[in-house]
Design a protein around this motif. Structure first.
Motif: not given
Length: 206
Positions: A52-54, A61-63, A65, A67-69, A71, A85
């Motif tokens: 996961v990044s962000g 906000r996240f993303q 890898e 998959n979904a991202g 807030e 999601w």
């Protein structure tokens, strides 16, 4: 770990309204702080779920890898996390909420996914479309908390054990559908479709 037993122990509920709500609950033999850390520390998340990044804080906000991202909407350590999601160009509002409740030295983990689902997708797949995916994630968390290794998501569905786990989870979501008022024949058909999606047979894969 007996993976089928893990699937059997989980509790599932469905609210089949205009917005669909699937809830998956599981009790872990780990303290709430440990479970919270496993669900929010990016280094640990990738060891049982996905990298996961962000900006991993309230309002960030996240993303995930591949998959979904979304807030981070609410964050109340060590008990509650809620995020939007967004999966690709999927229409409609979708939110995921995790609540942790201490039970002595154990922790009750509850995951709730609320979404607006296109009618044709819901009719064909039912709650197992996302439910089985969350079952596999929750299984990964159980293995992580117990000190085990993450299953290989690229090959797990090709193994006998993986196929049994997926089928058991799909059937469990079928029973949750029935409990929510879905006719038994339709719930069984949805469970079969979901099983074939997550664990296609050799002819389908070919």
């Amino acid at each position: 770990m007996d993976m089928i037993d893990h699937v059997t122990r989980a509790h599932r509920e469905l609210v089949d309204g205009e917005r669909k709500v699937v809830t998956l609950s599981r009790r872990y033999d780990a303290g709430i702080e440990d479970v919270w850390d496993a669900c929010t520390d990016p280094d640990r998340i990738k060891r049982w779920f996905l990298p996961v990044s962000g900006e991993l804080k309230l309002g960030g906000r996240f993303q995930l890898e591949g998959n979904a991202g979304g807030e981070i909407l609410e964050c109340e350590p060590p008990r509650r996390l809620k995020v939007s999601w967004v999966m690709g160009d999927a229409p409609g509002l979708s939110e995921v909420e995790v609540e942790l409740t201490p039970e002595g030295e154990a922790t009750l983990f509850e995951l709730r996914h609320t979404a607006e689902v296109p009618p044709e997708m819901w009719d064909g797949y039912g709650p197992g479309a996302v439910g089985v995916g969350w079952d596999l994630a929750v299984l990964g968390l159980a293995l992580h908390l117990a000190g085990g290794e993450k299953v290989n998501e690229q090959t797990f569905h090709l193994t006998d054990e993986g196929r049994r786990v997926i089928a058991a989870a799909a059937q469990a979501w079928g029973r949750a559908s029935e409990a929510a008022g879905v006719p038994p024949e339709r719930a069984a058909a949805q469970a079969a479709t979901v099983t074939a999606f997550y664990a296609p047979d050799e002819e389908t894969r070919a």
